[in-house]
Design a protein around this motif. Structure first.
Motif, PDB file in Angstrom:
ATOM      1  N   CYS A 163     -14.113 -20.268  23.768  1.00 49.77           N
ATOM      2  CA  CYS A 163     -14.623 -18.983  24.421  1.00 49.77           C
ATOM      3  C   CYS A 163     -13.810 -17.702  24.002  1.00 49.77           C
ATOM      4  O   CYS A 163     -14.086 -16.757  23.534  1.00 49.77           O
ATOM      5  CB  CYS A 163     -14.775 -19.015  25.700  1.00 49.77           C
ATOM      6  SG  CYS A 163     -16.320 -19.921  26.377  1.00 49.77           S
ATOM      7  N   HIS A 164     -12.529 -17.987  24.180  1.00 49.82           N
ATOM      8  CA  HIS A 164     -11.225 -16.824  23.934  1.00 49.82           C
ATOM      9  C   HIS A 164     -10.509 -16.801  22.759  1.00 49.82           C
ATOM     10  O   HIS A 164      -9.907 -16.046  22.607  1.00 49.82           O
ATOM     11  CB  HIS A 164     -10.436 -16.907  25.182  1.00 49.82           C
ATOM     12  CG  HIS A 164     -11.186 -16.862  26.409  1.00 49.82           C
ATOM     13  ND1 HIS A 164     -12.026 -16.124  27.027  1.00 49.82           N
ATOM     14  CD2 HIS A 164     -11.039 -17.929  27.695  1.00 49.82           C
ATOM     15  CE1 HIS A 164     -12.804 -16.512  28.213  1.00 49.82           C
ATOM     16  NE2 HIS A 164     -12.011 -17.369  28.395  1.00 49.82           N
ATOM     17  N   GLY A 165     -10.872 -17.695  21.844  1.00 48.50           N
ATOM     18  CA  GLY A 165      -9.857 -17.702  20.720  1.00 48.50           C
ATOM     19  C   GLY A 165     -10.463 -17.246  19.572  1.00 48.50           C
ATOM     20  O   GLY A 165     -11.057 -17.713  18.553  1.00 48.50           O
ATOM     21  N   ASN A 166     -10.369 -15.668  19.558  1.00 48.56           N
ATOM     22  CA  ASN A 166     -10.901 -15.000  18.844  1.00 48.56           C
ATOM     23  C   ASN A 166     -10.212 -14.501  17.741  1.00 48.56           C
ATOM     24  O   ASN A 166     -10.316 -13.557  16.852  1.00 48.56           O
ATOM     25  CB  ASN A 166     -11.678 -13.554  19.199  1.00 48.56           C
ATOM     26  CG  ASN A 166     -10.581 -12.948  19.835  1.00 48.56           C
ATOM     27  OD1 ASN A 166      -9.531 -13.388  20.508  1.00 48.56           O
ATOM     28  ND2 ASN A 166     -10.912 -11.604  20.191  1.00 48.56           N
ATOM     29  N   SER A 167      -9.086 -15.018  17.308  1.00 49.20           N
ATOM     30  CA  SER A 167      -7.897 -14.687  16.296  1.00 49.20           C
ATOM     31  C   SER A 167      -7.771 -16.153  15.488  1.00 49.20           C
ATOM     32  O   SER A 167      -6.548 -16.718  15.817  1.00 49.20           O
ATOM     33  CB  SER A 167      -6.852 -14.047  16.765  1.00 49.20           C
ATOM     34  OG  SER A 167      -6.946 -12.800  17.547  1.00 49.20           O
ATOM     35  N   GLY A 168      -8.467 -16.424  14.514  1.00 42.53           N
ATOM     36  CA  GLY A 168      -8.366 -17.408  13.591  1.00 42.53           C
ATOM     37  C   GLY A 168      -8.279 -18.475  14.700  1.00 42.53           C
ATOM     38  O   GLY A 168      -7.755 -19.812  14.205  1.00 42.53           O
ATOM     39  N   GLY A 169      -9.191 -18.728  15.670  1.00 36.66           N
ATOM     40  CA  GLY A 169      -9.258 -19.968  16.803  1.00 36.66           C
ATOM     41  C   GLY A 169      -8.335 -19.883  17.795  1.00 36.66           C
ATOM     42  O   GLY A 169      -8.623 -20.839  18.528  1.00 36.66           O
ATOM     43  N   ALA A 170      -7.578 -19.002  17.849  1.00 40.52           N
ATOM     44  CA  ALA A 170      -6.406 -19.027  18.841  1.00 40.52           C
ATOM     45  C   ALA A 170      -6.792 -17.751  19.863  1.00 40.52           C
ATOM     46  O   ALA A 170      -7.085 -16.835  19.172  1.00 40.52           O
ATOM     47  CB  ALA A 170      -4.923 -19.049  18.238  1.00 40.52           C
ATOM     48  N   ASP A 171      -6.388 -17.910  20.961  1.00 36.67           N
ATOM     49  CA  ASP A 171      -6.103 -16.655  21.923  1.00 36.67           C
ATOM     50  C   ASP A 171      -4.896 -16.182  21.753  1.00 36.67           C
ATOM     51  O   ASP A 171      -3.735 -16.436  22.133  1.00 36.67           O
ATOM     52  CB  ASP A 171      -6.415 -17.034  23.007  1.00 36.67           C
ATOM     53  CG  ASP A 171      -6.318 -15.901  24.154  1.00 36.67           C
ATOM     54  OD1 ASP A 171      -5.824 -14.685  23.932  1.00 36.67           O
ATOM     55  OD2 ASP A 171      -6.706 -15.894  25.448  1.00 36.67           O
ATOM     56  N   ARG A 172      -4.608 -14.884  20.668  1.00 34.30           N
ATOM     57  CA  ARG A 172      -3.223 -14.430  20.601  1.00 34.30           C
ATOM     58  C   ARG A 172      -3.147 -13.284  21.245  1.00 34.30           C
ATOM     59  O   ARG A 172      -2.963 -11.933  20.705  1.00 34.30           O
ATOM     60  CB  ARG A 172      -3.322 -14.298  18.867  1.00 34.30           C
ATOM     61  CG  ARG A 172      -3.485 -15.426  18.088  1.00 34.30           C
ATOM     62  CD  ARG A 172      -2.074 -16.279  18.092  1.00 34.30           C
ATOM     63  NE  ARG A 172      -0.902 -15.578  17.694  1.00 34.30           N
ATOM     64  CZ  ARG A 172      -0.412 -15.580  16.789  1.00 34.30           C
ATOM     65  NH1 ARG A 172      -0.961 -16.103  15.501  1.00 34.30           N
ATOM     66  NH2 ARG A 172       0.691 -14.707  16.297  1.00 34.30           N
ATOM     67  N   SER A 173      -2.789 -13.577  22.632  1.00 36.04           N
ATOM     68  CA  SER A 173      -2.394 -12.421  23.512  1.00 36.04           C
ATOM     69  C   SER A 173      -0.931 -12.115  23.302  1.00 36.04           C
ATOM     70  O   SER A 173      -0.145 -12.466  24.287  1.00 36.04           O
ATOM     71  CB  SER A 173      -2.857 -12.613  25.003  1.00 36.04           C
ATOM     72  OG  SER A 173      -4.278 -12.565  25.005  1.00 36.04           O
ATOM     73  N   ASP A 174      -0.452 -11.873  22.046  1.00 27.65           N
ATOM     74  CA  ASP A 174       0.880 -11.848  21.709  1.00 27.65           C
ATOM     75  C   ASP A 174       1.780 -10.551  22.378  1.00 27.65           C
ATOM     76  O   ASP A 174       1.014  -9.465  22.632  1.00 27.65           O
ATOM     77  CB  ASP A 174       1.255 -11.662  20.182  1.00 27.65           C
ATOM     78  CG  ASP A 174       0.662 -12.927  19.649  1.00 27.65           C
ATOM     79  OD1 ASP A 174       0.264 -13.895  20.096  1.00 27.65           O
ATOM     80  OD2 ASP A 174       0.381 -12.909  18.419  1.00 27.65           O
ATOM     81  N   ARG A 175       3.014 -10.524  22.145  1.00 26.30           N
ATOM     82  CA  ARG A 175       3.904  -9.326  22.729  1.00 26.30           C
ATOM     83  C   ARG A 175       3.525  -8.584  23.889  1.00 26.30           C
ATOM     84  O   ARG A 175       3.741  -7.464  23.823  1.00 26.30           O
ATOM     85  CB  ARG A 175       3.768  -8.361  21.479  1.00 26.30           C
ATOM     86  CG  ARG A 175       4.451  -9.130  19.823  1.00 26.30           C
ATOM     87  CD  ARG A 175       4.095  -8.236  18.865  1.00 26.30           C
ATOM     88  NE  ARG A 175       2.785  -7.702  18.766  1.00 26.30           N
ATOM     89  CZ  ARG A 175       1.748  -8.413  17.927  1.00 26.30           C
ATOM     90  NH1 ARG A 175       2.079  -9.719  17.575  1.00 26.30           N
ATOM     91  NH2 ARG A 175       0.565  -7.919  17.901  1.00 26.30           N
ATOM     92  N   VAL A 176       3.153  -9.299  24.824  1.00 24.92           N
ATOM     93  CA  VAL A 176       2.804  -8.776  26.088  1.00 24.92           C
ATOM     94  C   VAL A 176       4.101  -8.654  26.945  1.00 24.92           C
ATOM     95  O   VAL A 176       5.118  -9.490  26.916  1.00 24.92           O
ATOM     96  CB  VAL A 176       1.799  -9.491  27.034  1.00 24.92           C
ATOM     97  CG1 VAL A 176       1.772  -8.946  28.385  1.00 24.92           C
ATOM     98  CG2 VAL A 176       0.475  -9.547  26.378  1.00 24.92           C
ATOM     99  N   LEU A 177       4.508  -7.420  27.433  1.00 27.89           N
ATOM    100  CA  LEU A 177       5.685  -7.114  28.248  1.00 27.89           C
ATOM    101  C   LEU A 177       5.319  -7.262  29.765  1.00 27.89           C
ATOM    102  O   LEU A 177       4.389  -6.398  30.287  1.00 27.89           O
ATOM    103  CB  LEU A 177       6.115  -5.879  27.869  1.00 27.89           C
ATOM    104  CG  LEU A 177       7.543  -5.209  28.835  1.00 27.89           C
ATOM    105  CD1 LEU A 177       8.690  -6.093  28.700  1.00 27.89           C
ATOM    106  CD2 LEU A 177       7.659  -3.798  28.325  1.00 27.89           C
ATOM    107  N   VAL A 178       6.038  -8.193  30.522  1.00 27.03           N
ATOM    108  CA  VAL A 178       5.886  -8.209  31.981  1.00 27.03           C
ATOM    109  C   VAL A 178       7.278  -7.839  32.503  1.00 27.03           C
ATOM    110  O   VAL A 178       8.235  -8.673  32.413  1.00 27.03           O
ATOM    111  CB  VAL A 178       5.163  -9.690  32.367  1.00 27.03           C
ATOM    112  CG1 VAL A 178       5.240  -9.539  33.956  1.00 27.03           C
ATOM    113  CG2 VAL A 178       4.101 -10.051  31.505  1.00 27.03           C
TER     114      VAL A 178
END
Length: 358
Positions: free
Chosen positions: A203-218
């Protein structure tokens, strides 16, 4: 007397002035931009403002309770982000979900997701100051890069508080407070959720099959007490995020669905620094920070390459290690690094189960 171009455009639109087609088209393009600030004080006004938002606009909520489903699908730009703001006493509440849910979460007519605030395909948004509560999920960011949140208060939600999902990379969550999550499904009550489990990439893997929610700052958030799952769950396939300067209060962590640490890192190349974590009953607590190495397709070095430095941990006499690295051998080419600047007290086993780096 010279007429303004806006006045000429109005006369052309009203049919009171005839101009050559090329000149008329030129004047029409000079129509005034959308209003920079939209003030709202009802749920209907907020839904309308979100639906028609334009780059550079600020939607400003008055104090009060806003009930219903609030969805943003308009894109801002790098130079003109869209801002949703309000005081902490501006409170979003969603009594859903309702209707027939689609097989994967996507805005669908007749279905209310139950999310307090949902951004879908809406990059470059800023959200500041307001509260989300009494919803299935707090704030969900789907397929929306460069979304920033500052000073939010998310509490008393059934599942996770804030979720960056569906390759929502380069986001920021700072200066916010999250507590009382997982009220219905404790094992799914994370404070902050980065990415998606590999089992949900269909459902959520829209970047080459993966969920690439990268470089998030918390950064600089207070997470807990009574966050029933991890304060932050870093999912496999995400890269290079930063978790800095947060305060984790582990009271009330449930132990369900392996929720027994402040932060569970399955992503790659994270920096975790300057955080303060504490634990005291009630709750189930194993370690302060943990790594895990789930296999995925496509394959990534999941759970590897994270650096810990300058964190202070009080395990309350319950947790074993401040940092528990699950597998050293799986990360031999991209090791996890625990610096000596990390400190721990009231741990049953110590700072970490791997060699400490100066």
């Amino acid at each position: 007397m010279r007429r303004s171009t806006a006045g000429l455009a109005g006369l052309v639109a009203a049919g009171l002035l005839a101009l050559p087609a090329r000149a008329a088209a030129s004047i029409q393009t000079l129509a005034p931009p959308p209003a920079p600030v939209i003030d709202v004080d009802t749920s209907a006004e907020l839904r309308s403002a979100l639906a028609s938002a334009a780059p550079g606009q600020t939607i400003r909520m008055a104090a009060g309770e806003y009930r219903g489903a609030f969805l943003a699908r308009k894109a801002g730009t790098a130079s003109q982000p869209i801002t949703l703001t309000g005081p902490r006493t501006a409170v979003l509440v969603n009594d859903g979900p309702s209707g027939a849910a689609p097989s994967c979460p996507v805005p669908t007519a007749g279905w209310d997701s139950g999310y307090g605030l949902w951004l879908y395909g809406a990059p470059y948004w800023n959200r500041t100051g307001f509260t989300v509560k009494d919803s299935k999920k707090g704030v969900v960011i789907d397929d929306s890069r460069h979304v920033k949140a500052d000073g939010l208060y998310v509490h008393h939600v059934e599942e996770e508080g804030v979720h960056f999902r569906k390759s929502s990379a380069d986001g920021v969550l700072r200066n916010s407070a999250i507590e009382h999550t997982g009220l219905v499904r404790p094992g799914y009550g994370e404070g902050v959720y980065l990415g998606s489990a590999g089992s949900n990439w269909g459902c959520h893997g829209n970047s080459g099959g993966a969920d690439r929610s990268d470089r998030v700052l918390v950064e600089n958030n207070r997470i807990g007490p009574h966050v029933a799952a991890e304060a932050i769950d870093v999912k496999e396939g995400t890269f290079a995020g930063t978790i800095r300067g947060n305060t984790f209060d582990g009271r009330g962590i449930s132990g369900q669905n392996s929720a027994d640490s402040w932060v569970d890192v399955k992503g790659v190349d994270y920096l975790i620094e300057g955080n303060k974590g504490t634990f005291a009953p009630p709750g189930a607590f194993a370690n302060g920070y943990e790594t895990h190495n789930p296999g995925t397709t496509p394959a990534f070095a999941n759970g590897c390459g994270t650096v810990w430095r300058g964190n202070t941990s009080d395990l309350g006499g319950a947790g074993a290690y401040a940092v528990k690295v699950t597998s050293v051998s799986k990360c031999s080419g991209r090791p996890n690094v625990v610096h000596s600047s990390n400190t721990v007290k009231r741990a049953t086993s110590g700072l970490t189960n791997v060699p400490v780096t100066p």
